[in-house]
Structures are given as structure tokens and as C-alpha cells.
Scaffold this motif. Sequence first.
Motif, PDB file in Angstrom:
ATOM      1  N   LEU A 393      12.537 -56.732  -7.231  1.00 56.79           N
ATOM      2  CA  LEU A 393      12.728 -57.686  -6.142  1.00 56.79           C
ATOM      3  C   LEU A 393      12.152 -57.118  -4.856  1.00 56.79           C
ATOM      4  CD1 LEU A 393      16.426 -58.861  -6.697  1.00 56.79           C
ATOM      5  CD2 LEU A 393      14.354 -60.152  -7.171  1.00 56.79           C
ATOM      6  N   PRO A 394      11.447 -57.934  -4.083  1.00 60.14           N
ATOM      7  CA  PRO A 394      10.897 -57.443  -2.812  1.00 60.14           C
ATOM      8  C   PRO A 394      11.998 -57.247  -1.776  1.00 60.14           C
ATOM      9  CG  PRO A 394      10.447 -59.784  -3.078  1.00 60.14           C
ATOM     10  CD  PRO A 394      11.058 -59.321  -4.361  1.00 60.14           C
ATOM     11  N   ASP A 395      11.806 -56.304  -0.879  1.00 60.04           N
ATOM     12  CA  ASP A 395      12.779 -56.046   0.185  1.00 60.04           C
ATOM     13  C   ASP A 395      12.833 -57.196   1.179  1.00 60.04           C
ATOM     14  OD1 ASP A 395      13.132 -53.640  -1.016  1.00 60.04           O
ATOM     15  OD2 ASP A 395      12.050 -52.445   0.487  1.00 60.04           O
ATOM     16  N   ASP A 396      13.993 -57.359   1.779  1.00 58.79           N
ATOM     17  CA  ASP A 396      14.212 -58.297   2.884  1.00 58.79           C
ATOM     18  C   ASP A 396      13.714 -59.712   2.566  1.00 58.79           C
ATOM     19  OD1 ASP A 396      15.200 -58.846   5.462  1.00 58.79           O
ATOM     20  OD2 ASP A 396      13.186 -58.732   6.323  1.00 58.79           O
ATOM     21  N   THR A 397      13.887 -60.122   1.312  1.00 57.26           N
ATOM     22  CA  THR A 397      13.450 -61.455   0.882  1.00 57.26           C
ATOM     23  C   THR A 397      14.577 -62.121   0.095  1.00 57.26           C
ATOM     24  OG1 THR A 397      11.169 -60.673   0.697  1.00 57.26           O
ATOM     25  CG2 THR A 397      11.714 -62.745  -0.416  1.00 57.26           C
ATOM     26  N   GLY A 613      24.563 -68.885  -2.996  1.00 53.87           N
ATOM     27  CA  GLY A 613      24.065 -68.403  -4.281  1.00 53.87           C
ATOM     28  C   GLY A 613      22.793 -67.609  -4.160  1.00 53.87           C
ATOM     29  N   ARG A 614      22.706 -66.761  -3.129  1.00 50.02           N
ATOM     30  CA  ARG A 614      21.489 -65.976  -2.980  1.00 50.02           C
ATOM     31  C   ARG A 614      21.811 -64.564  -2.495  1.00 50.02           C
ATOM     32  NH1 ARG A 614      18.255 -68.472   2.276  1.00 50.02           N
ATOM     33  NH2 ARG A 614      19.519 -67.484   3.893  1.00 50.02           N
ATOM     34  N   VAL A 615      20.862 -63.667  -2.741  1.00 50.37           N
ATOM     35  CA  VAL A 615      21.011 -62.278  -2.329  1.00 50.37           C
ATOM     36  C   VAL A 615      19.749 -61.839  -1.603  1.00 50.37           C
ATOM     37  CG1 VAL A 615      22.596 -61.690  -4.180  1.00 50.37           C
ATOM     38  CG2 VAL A 615      20.139 -61.449  -4.551  1.00 50.37           C
ATOM     39  N   ILE A 616      19.896 -60.827  -0.716  1.00 52.66           N
ATOM     40  CA  ILE A 616      18.759 -60.281   0.025  1.00 52.66           C
ATOM     41  C   ILE A 616      18.835 -58.765  -0.070  1.00 52.66           C
ATOM     42  CG2 ILE A 616      17.579 -60.143   2.252  1.00 52.66           C
ATOM     43  CD1 ILE A 616      19.036 -62.738   3.040  1.00 52.66           C
ATOM     44  N   PRO A 617      17.944 -58.134  -0.873  1.00 49.61           N
ATOM     45  CA  PRO A 617      17.960 -56.669  -0.979  1.00 49.61           C
ATOM     46  C   PRO A 617      17.262 -56.022   0.217  1.00 49.61           C
ATOM     47  CG  PRO A 617      16.278 -57.588  -2.426  1.00 49.61           C
ATOM     48  CD  PRO A 617      16.962 -58.747  -1.776  1.00 49.61           C
TER      49      PRO A 617
END
Length: 960
Positions: A393-397, A613-617
Motif C-alpha cells: 500500500l502506498p503511504d499517505d493514501t 471503511g477506509r485506512v491511511i498508512p
Amino acid sequence: MLTLRPEDIRLGCQAPDWRVALEQAAESLHQAGLTAPAYRDGLFQRESQSSTYLGNAIAIPHGTPESREHVHTTGVRVLQFPGGVEWHDGQRVHVLVSIAAQSDEHLGILRQLTHVLDDDSVGERLAAAGSATEVAALLSKAVVEARLDAETLCLGFPARDTHELALAGAARLRQLGCVGSDFMTDVAERTLAPMGQGLWLIHGERSVEVPALALATPEERLERDGEAVKGVFCLAAQGDAHRGLLERILALLDSGAAAELPNADAATVLARLAGESATAHTRLARVLNAHGLHARPAKQLVQIARQQGLPIHVRLAEGGGAAVPATSLTKVINLGARRGQQLTFSAEGDNAQAALDAVCRAVADGLGEQVLPFDESRERITPSADTAPPEPLPDDTPHQGVAASPGLAIAPVFVLQTPRFDYPERAADPAEQQRRLHSAIDEGAAQLEALEREARGGEVAQILSMHEEMLRDPELFEAAREGIQDGRSAEAAWWEAIETAAHAQEMLADRLLAERAADLRDVGRRVLGILCQVSRPEPPETPYILVTDDIGPSDVARLDTRRVRGLLTARGGATAHSAILARALGIPAVVGAGERVLTLAGGCELILDGERGRVIPAPSAARRATAEQRLAERQQREAEAWEARFEEARTRDGHRVEVAANLGNTAHAVDAVERGAEGVGLLRTEFLFMAHAQEPDLETQVAEYREALDALDGRPLVARTLDVGGDKPLPYWPVPKEDNPFLGLRGIRLTLTRPEVLETQLRALLMAAAPAAEQAPRPLRIMLPMVKDIAEFRAARAILDRLLDEIPAAERATDVQLGVMIEVPSAALLAPTLAAEVDFFSVGTNDLTQYTLAIDRDHPALSAQADGLHPAVLRLIEMTVAAAHAHGKWVGVCGELASDALAVPVLVGLGVDELSVSARQVPLVKARLREFDLAEARVQAELALAQATSEAVRDALEVR
């Protein structure tokens, strides 16, 4: 194995129709002590899903997986109907073989009965049979075949003479647990017999546990009596089980092809012994059906094979059984192919390859059944080494998943990888494997009991208790025991039993029930971990967000809520028990986010939004600061909302919008009022019907509805009439199996087929809402589900109007309205026609969204796209509100969209008059209304309607 005794058979039964015959079958099982009375409902529900007619005047009624809890002991009762009974699929039945099965024994019984289908006269003979002994003789047949597979082959053995070669074959059977030590002695004392073409045969009869045939071939050239020794067959003989194998070996010798065996690999040896020639074309196809190759898919396979115009044969790829004609239903069923097993199809001739392609394609498509892909890593819990890892997963997305439990969390992640369970597939000592499994199950049950004690009641304890019952299910152990007796290790046999049961659960039309497969696998992994001595790593002592492939309910129950800030899974759905428990424990959760979340590095910071329903790594500093501010504001807002929960729901400028509660149980009305609900905006009455084994009578319904009305104390109650069908069947109201039950006979469509049921429910609602002496009226709002046009409403209205005339005014509700749910797009499009006659609308955004967007809201891959803020859905709501207000009628929203913080101002701006949400959300929705005024809400509604996608709607609203 099916063995019938005279006392298992009832002669001379009579029944006017199949329902009465099935009632007699249920009663016979109960009287025999095999089942509880409630198993009867499972028999009827199974018939509603598909006919259990087998053929030749025989039906084999058996319960659903859910009804297995009502089986005391596995058994069979046979009922003979000499005059015959017309089954619901139009077939004539003379014998019911009624099965009380705690697992999937009915599939084995079916295979043992298939020999009856080869005899066209058996139906007449069963009808005319004058004794139980005669019926038993017609039905019973023990089918035992000697084992021959890749593991019984001992190819290229470094033997010095034929005696060593023979003992090598015997030793192989001993290692597999087919024979005991006395067999070795027996073989050593016997003389080899020549078969010709360099092949020899030796056999033993002592200490044979499982009849089997081994073939040992020499590594280097051997001679005996001046002839080259190509191989020695070692036979563990028991009865006639080896007859078929010997006949195939003799046929191979007659054809001269036996000489090919010594230099062939295992697959070629098995193919030749199965009857496949060297010139035949072959194809492999994996069985994907949850219940394996049982009657329905087998019939489909036979029909497709017959269409090819040339002989096609089929066998189990991993066994040495004979290849059978793919055009014979009984022989295909008798293969006993389970899910995951591969079939080898063979054919010869010019069009052989095209024919095999067609047959294998049909198998891959499920042979008329809905199937799930076979994932070796999940079915055996051993990840494939050559599978390419998912892209990180891309960062800050933002990354989208499925909202499962509301809340916001910011913390480092702890990635819990699914453990790898390495274990042998087969083991030599069945008694020791059975002892190990017993011990592991006992230890697993003790672990669950300890967790249950720590939970101290509530929903967590209830689910853990249910897991303990699953673990103690004798049929799970029995299925594993049978696998152990076939030579499997305790681990392999146990997991096969778990997977078989879990896949059967996953194939159910009801998504809520299908997701209970996660519970079975959770139970299975617990025991497998004990057997393999594998324990999960300990989480950190500091706060974290748990990231895992999937999580079982017992794992959720073990979570330390002081440290776990959130839960993120690659798989799973919002209605799984793990998601339910996350909500009960107040842990924000996002599920079904895909395998990419497993690439997150341990300790990586993550923002988890359980509402969206979302996450941000690895969020940027700016995004993290925004999230922290949201989190602080949310905590403050929750506290303030609770303090102001009894205030009237209004926008900042005083515009009135009622906030009500959605209920599935009338007993929860008290809690809803305590949380500030201004009424009940949706009472799902189907749960009352589902809670009873028989249709609840008038008095039962009146008492249930009155309980809610008493708690509401003059607040309005909106009750939805019975909303069941193929997607939510009632055991006592079977409906035909449908390819798509969500588009079939359900809701008002179904109840209008039995208007007496609808009439009783309407009468009960009216009587329950009758005001007590000197009390104010009790507002009753009745709404009809799945209405597509005015005709269905008028049919129900006529019943209600007649009841209002029949029931004295003092004995019924005096403040009554009849409305419809807007969940079918045609109802929204026809809202002007409906609004002229209905009293109100209530928009069910869950169904309206899935029907408008053609996305099953529980679909594992698409559910995240089933967003009620899609502009197409919003336009239908706008049309509905405009039509209702033009006729002076009110509109509510009772779907999940009503509690979505972004959607609340949009719905108010569209003109919605009432929002009905879960009782827990009532204070927060009231607080949300106080944060904006009507003018601002209208601007947000216009902004949302101007967008092209739901993502654009959410982006535009978040910017404001």
C-alpha cells in the motif's frame, strides 16, 4: 455405512401429500430418539432449498446444516408408501429414507443408495414389498473397494530379489496403517504367483485393517526363474473388496500393456490400472462444489458428457479406482468426489480434446451450483511458496475496505500473519492419531471455557459458548475420525472436516449465515494449533491497530481493549461474528480490505476510519493532525451527545427532523427510549417469526408488539410487515429454490401469496396498539416491504381497511397509517402514483442502493462500492421526497445511510422528515443535526447531486 434393521422400517404408510409424508418422517426420527422435535423444521427448510428426490421412487429427506444441533444420534428411518406420494417436484415417491445427520453422512448414504438407481423396477418392488426385511434388502448394499493410490506404490525399490520386493510392498501398506504386523508375517510365509509379462502377485489376509493393493517395482533388473521381474503386486485381501482391482490388472495383461508399468511414473501406473489406454487424451478438473459431486452437479455433468457424442470416462485423479463412464449418473455419484479433489477425464477420438475441454469447463463453472474458487493456501492453511506477494500500500493514501465497526483510531500496526501449520498428510497409527485429536479438542474446549469466564457474560460470552458447542460437535469429530481411519493424520483429517463444514456454510444464500464459516475455521485453527504446537505471537504492550488476514470471534474476545485501538482485516464481512463483537466491544474496525493490507510493516502508523471503511498508512503530518483533531472532536461530541440525548431533534435553526431507532427485537424498545429515540422507525417483525419453530399465532404477536408500544409510551412505532423469502426463509414456510432470491419471491410479494398470514399480522398490530383506558392514542405506522407499484399496496390496503371495519374502535389502534418502503427503484420512479394513496414513505437505503447499483451489499469484493451516497441513489430519494411532500405525506430513511455523518445533512437537505438509525447511534445523529442549518443542508444536497460518483460525493462533502 448404511445398515438397515427391521425396526428402522415402517411399512404401509399413507399421506395425502408430501408435506404430511415429511411430517411423518420427522416424527419417526423423533420417536426413535434420533432427533429433537425442532429437526422437523430443518427437513422442511431443506426441501424449500431443493428437492431431496433421489430417483426410482426414493427420496432422502435430511435437515439443513443449521438443524444439525437438533440431532441426538446419527441414524436412518425408512417409510414405505405403497400408494405413493407426489413429491413437490412432481416425482412419485414410494420410499422415504429419512436421515438424521450431524455432519454430511447423507452424502455417504446417498452413494450407497445409488446402486438402486440402476434397477428401473426397484420403485415398483419397493412399493409392493410386504416385509421390512425385503425393503432392507432392496436398499442395503455395502460398497467397499481396496485402496490403490500413489502412496501404495513403491516404485524403483532397491531390492535384491523378488522376496524383498514383496516385503517392500507389504511394508508400504504397514506404514500407511492398512495392515498390522501379522500381515508382514503372513506375506513372508506365502509363495509368489506369476501373472505374466514380468509381474507377480502375493497376498495376505491376516491383520488387514483396510483392503489395499501395493505395487513394488525394482530399481535395477531382477530375474526369477530366468525371467525378468517387472514388479510385485502385494494384496491385503478382505472379502471381495479387491475383486475390481484384480479384474483391471487381468484386463491390462490381456491387452499386453502391463509391460509399460515398471518404467512408468505413479500417475501413468494409476492411469493404466484405471483402464486408460496410452492413446487416450486426458484432462484434470478440480471439484469446487461445497458438497462435492453429489446428485445435482453429477446429473449436470452426465448431461454435458452425453452431449459430446463420444465415450468419456472419469476417475479420481489421486486414487487408483477404475475410470467410469461419465454418462452414468450412479457411477459418477459413486466416485464420492469431495470439494478440492481432482477428477481425471479421458477420451479417445478426433474430437476428444474439444469434448474434454467442454466437460472440464463445466466442472470449473460449478455444474449448475454457485461455487467458490479453491485456494490451496486457505483450504490447507499452508501458503503457497510461489504465489507472488501483493503490491504494498502506498503511504499517505486512503485505501478502501468495508466499514464494520464505527470509530476512528490512530496507532502503529501490529501485523498478525496467519500461522503456517506444517503437518504430514498421512499417519500410520490410527489409534494414536485419534487419541491426539481427542486431547487437542479437550484442550481447546478448556481454553474457550477460560475465555468465556473472563468475558463474564454478554455477547462475547455467548459467542464463545457457541464456539465450545461447535468444538464438541460429535459429527465434526466423527468426520475427522473417518479420515483418520482412511490413513490421514489427525491434523489433515481434522482440517478436512472443518473445511467441508465451512464450505457448506459459505454456500448458503443467506449471507449472514454464510459468514458463520469464519466461526468454524476459528474453532478449527484452535485445535490445529494445539496439534501442531503452533502459538500466535504476543502483541506489543503499547497501543496498536491489529492487522490480520481474518480474525475469529475468539481472537476478538481475547483482545485487550485497553491496547487495541482498531482492527483491520484482509477478509471478512460486516455481518461476521468478529465484526459483531468488534462493535460490541467498541473497537473501530475495517474488514475485507484485501491482501495488500498484510504488506504493512509492523510499527507503521495507520489511521483507521471505521465509519467510512477506509485506512491511511503512514499519514503525513498534516493528515495526522486532521485525524487527531477529528478524534478529539468525536470523543467530545459523544460525551455531549449523550448528555443532550433527550432533547428534541432539530437543526441549528430549529428545523424539525425526528430521530427514531431501528429494532429487531421488541424487548430493545426500552433501551432505545433510554438512548433518546423519539420512536421506532423500523421494527423488523421477521425476527419474531424467525424466533418460533411454528408460525406465531395472533396472541403471541399481540403480546410481542404490545411490549414495544408499552415501552414507547405514546411515541410512534413503524412496523415493517413480514419481510422474508428465498434470502431469509422460514423453516415452516418453504419457498422454491431461486437462482437470485434477492430478486425473487420475498417481502410483500410473498405475504400476498398467503394473505391469511398478512391479515393475522395486521390484526395483531392493530390490537396491540389499542390505547388503554384514559390514555392517549398509540401512533401505529405500518409499512410494506419490497413494493414495486401501487397494485401491491392496494391489495394490502384492502385487508387493512376490512380489519379496521371489523375490529371495534375500542379494541384497536385509532392512529394508524399505512406506508411503503422505497427500496425497489420502480417504487421511487413511481412515487407520484404511490404518494397519492399511501400515508408515508420510508426509504430503505440498503436495498435501494444494491438494486440501483446492481451490487450485492454483502459481496466480498464489491460491497465497498455499494455506497448509498451514490448520486443515482440520492436522485431517487429526491424524487421520492418531492412526490410525498406534494401530497402532504412524510418521508423517513431507515437504512444505514441515515447514521452516516456525511449523509445526514444531505438527507435533510433533500427534505427527509425522519431518520431511523440503530439505537446506539441516536444521540450522535441528534448531535449531528444540531451542527448545521437547513439552508446549509440544502446546499450540501445540491452539491452531492451534482457529482458523478459516490467517491466524488464524499470528497466534495469532506472539503466543506
